[in-house]
Scaffold this motif. Sequence first.
Motif, short mmCIF file in Angstrom:
data_model
loop_
_atom_site.label_atom_id
_atom_site.label_comp_id
_atom_site.label_asym_id
_atom_site.label_seq_id
_atom_site.Cartn_x
_atom_site.Cartn_y
_atom_site.Cartn_z
N ARG A 21 0.84 -1.20 0.00
CA ARG A 21 0.00 0.00 0.00
C ARG A 21 0.87 1.25 0.00
O ARG A 21 0.56 2.25 -0.62
CB ARG A 21 -0.92 0.02 1.23
N LEU A 22 2.01 1.18 0.68
CA LEU A 22 2.88 2.33 0.82
C LEU A 22 3.47 2.74 -0.51
O LEU A 22 3.48 3.90 -0.88
CB LEU A 22 3.98 2.01 1.83
N ILE A 55 14.11 9.12 15.35
CA ILE A 55 13.80 8.70 13.98
C ILE A 55 14.26 9.78 13.00
O ILE A 55 14.01 10.97 13.22
CB ILE A 55 12.29 8.44 13.82
N VAL A 56 14.92 9.36 11.93
CA VAL A 56 15.25 10.26 10.82
C VAL A 56 14.68 9.60 9.56
O VAL A 56 15.06 8.48 9.22
CB VAL A 56 16.77 10.46 10.67
N HIS A 57 13.76 10.27 8.88
CA HIS A 57 13.18 9.69 7.68
C HIS A 57 13.35 10.62 6.48
O HIS A 57 13.46 11.84 6.63
CB HIS A 57 11.70 9.33 7.86
N ARG A 58 13.37 10.01 5.29
CA ARG A 58 13.37 10.79 4.08
C ARG A 58 11.93 11.15 3.72
O ARG A 58 10.99 10.44 4.09
CB ARG A 58 14.00 9.99 2.92
N HIS A 59 11.77 12.25 2.99
CA HIS A 59 10.43 12.64 2.54
C HIS A 59 9.87 11.59 1.58
O HIS A 59 10.58 10.71 1.09
CB HIS A 59 10.48 14.00 1.85
N GLY A 60 8.57 11.71 1.30
CA GLY A 60 7.91 10.77 0.40
C GLY A 60 8.05 11.18 -1.06
O GLY A 60 8.75 12.15 -1.41
N ALA A 61 7.39 10.42 -1.94
CA ALA A 61 7.45 10.68 -3.39
C ALA A 61 6.92 12.08 -3.68
O ALA A 61 5.97 12.56 -3.06
CB ALA A 61 6.63 9.63 -4.13
N LYS A 62 7.51 12.71 -4.68
CA LYS A 62 7.20 14.11 -4.96
C LYS A 62 7.01 14.33 -6.45
O LYS A 62 7.26 13.45 -7.27
CB LYS A 62 8.35 14.99 -4.44
N ILE A 80 7.04 19.25 -4.86
CA ILE A 80 6.01 19.15 -3.82
C ILE A 80 5.55 17.70 -3.71
O ILE A 80 5.44 16.98 -4.72
CB ILE A 80 4.81 20.07 -4.14
N LEU A 81 5.24 17.25 -2.50
CA LEU A 81 4.81 15.87 -2.27
C LEU A 81 3.56 15.54 -3.08
O LEU A 81 2.63 16.34 -3.17
CB LEU A 81 4.51 15.68 -0.78
N SER A 82 3.54 14.37 -3.69
CA SER A 82 2.36 13.91 -4.41
C SER A 82 1.42 13.20 -3.43
O SER A 82 1.82 12.89 -2.30
CB SER A 82 2.77 12.92 -5.50
N PRO A 83 0.17 12.92 -3.82
CA PRO A 83 -0.72 12.15 -2.93
C PRO A 83 -0.12 10.81 -2.51
O PRO A 83 -0.28 10.38 -1.39
CB PRO A 83 -1.98 11.98 -3.78
N LEU A 84 0.60 10.16 -3.44
CA LEU A 84 1.24 8.90 -3.10
C LEU A 84 2.33 9.11 -2.05
O LEU A 84 2.49 8.31 -1.12
CB LEU A 84 1.84 8.26 -4.35
N GLY A 85 3.06 10.23 -2.17
CA GLY A 85 4.09 10.53 -1.18
C GLY A 85 3.51 10.78 0.20
O GLY A 85 4.06 10.34 1.22
N GLN A 86 2.38 11.49 0.25
CA GLN A 86 1.71 11.71 1.54
C GLN A 86 1.24 10.39 2.12
O GLN A 86 1.34 10.16 3.34
CB GLN A 86 0.54 12.69 1.35
N ARG A 87 0.73 9.52 1.25
CA ARG A 87 0.25 8.21 1.68
C ARG A 87 1.40 7.37 2.26
O ARG A 87 1.24 6.67 3.26
CB ARG A 87 -0.38 7.53 0.47
N GLN A 88 2.56 7.45 1.60
CA GLN A 88 3.73 6.72 2.10
C GLN A 88 4.02 7.06 3.55
O GLN A 88 4.22 6.18 4.39
CB GLN A 88 4.96 7.08 1.27
N LEU A 89 4.11 8.35 3.82
CA LEU A 89 4.50 8.76 5.17
C LEU A 89 3.42 8.49 6.20
O LEU A 89 3.71 8.20 7.36
CB LEU A 89 4.89 10.25 5.17
N THR A 90 2.16 8.58 5.79
CA THR A 90 1.08 8.26 6.72
C THR A 90 1.14 6.79 7.13
O THR A 90 0.99 6.45 8.31
CB THR A 90 -0.29 8.58 6.09
N ILE A 91 1.39 5.91 6.16
CA ILE A 91 1.50 4.48 6.47
C ILE A 91 2.73 4.22 7.34
O ILE A 91 2.69 3.42 8.28
CB ILE A 91 1.53 3.65 5.18
#
Length: 445
Positions: A21-22, A55-62, A80-91
């Motif tokens: 899903r991520l 925790i150190v994380h990279r940003h999501g897809a953009k 800018i983050l795409s909807p998929l990138g936002q979804r990645q980080l939420t998961i």
Amino acid sequence: RQMCIRDRVSTQSTWGTNLKRLVGETMSGWLSTFLLACSILALSSYAGQVKLVIIVHRHGAKAPPDGHLYPSNFTQKDQILSPLGQRQLTILGQEIRNRYVGTLLGKDYTNEELKTFSSDTERTYQSATGFLNGLYPPGSGQMIDQGFDIELANPPLKGAKTLNRKRKESTETTFAVDGGLPVFDIKISQSYKDLYFRAGSPVRCPPMRHLYEETKLTEEYKKADKEFREEIYPIFVNRTQGMKGSYALSSTKVDYRGSKFIWESYLNNIFHGIRVPAFTDEEEQKIADYDAYYQYAVRFATKNISRAVSSPIYTKIYRTIKDYVETVKTNHSKLDEHPKMVVFSGHRSTLLGMLTNILDKETTKEIFPKVPPFASILIFELIEEDNKEFSVRFTYNSNEIILPVCKGDPYCSVDKFLPYLKDQIFGNVPRFCDGIDKELTPLMD
């Protein structure tokens, strides 16, 4: 090299299912396989109790960095983050919630327990927000105070930069997101020009330009430059001919730093299921291998570069762990004032700098042959053992990393870990970047 990694999680596990899903169902090729294999968090049983997590994380897809290489279905601005990138980080936040909320963290969000820092870019703001929305979903936390400007609290961070400008006097800006369910406290890293996350940028730290220029004199760089000119650059020219506005490609300016924006645009596009530019599978693999080689051989060519880039964030990590341990020993009643989790939302260069510093670039390249993908994550756990001694466990995505000083033990005694980490840190990077100090010097307590 007295260092090893341990893969604890199968892609057939629940976490593996969640990762599908991520990353989405549209990806194919090496990128999909690599992300699926390495972006799952490591889980293992341990003796003792986790007391602190960093925790150190990279940003999501953009969206692609080159706007002229956008597919028509991108509505976001450059980077800018795409909807998929936002979804990645939420998961990703949801998985961290499953692991720590109710044990380490309380069931409701408080900014005393959880401290969050973001690089000063919109894609990292958005990633921090997505992560926190997964960690503490709506309904689990502090509400917006009366009189708060609701226009500044709607994802995707509408007005965040306006709020930032209103508080120029603050080196770390606080803003709230998600309409108050809950309100998150995110510190925007403006201290010393965003050096927590981007000390490697010559714009942020002008003396770094000299360190990078030194690498151009090395045989490794000369080899990389020759390979790029003869084998990689012609691929870029062939696949971008006639494409409006793509980064200028000419025989007089042939370097990877310019062409990498085209490559990054392609990575973002292919992540979203669209092949623009139309690299073949063979070309894709060849450029991907070169990209990793360039990062390790040139961007982090020397230990001093890795050490300088990662020292500001490692200083924060070192002092956070050290302060917690000392508080336990000297003033236990003050523990309630200490955060239980600290989160940093950064870039791939943030993670690369940290890994190539604490391990060395050759070891990092050997065990992590690709650069950190979107939503990659480093976790430092401070664990209180049954005998009341402290140890540190360090993981990168699915890999449990054992440092040389830990002699094969994934739970490294804090008495070994902290001195080892301190030895990898320059203490004067801000002064060096400001031109006050001409040389980098070790961290002093």
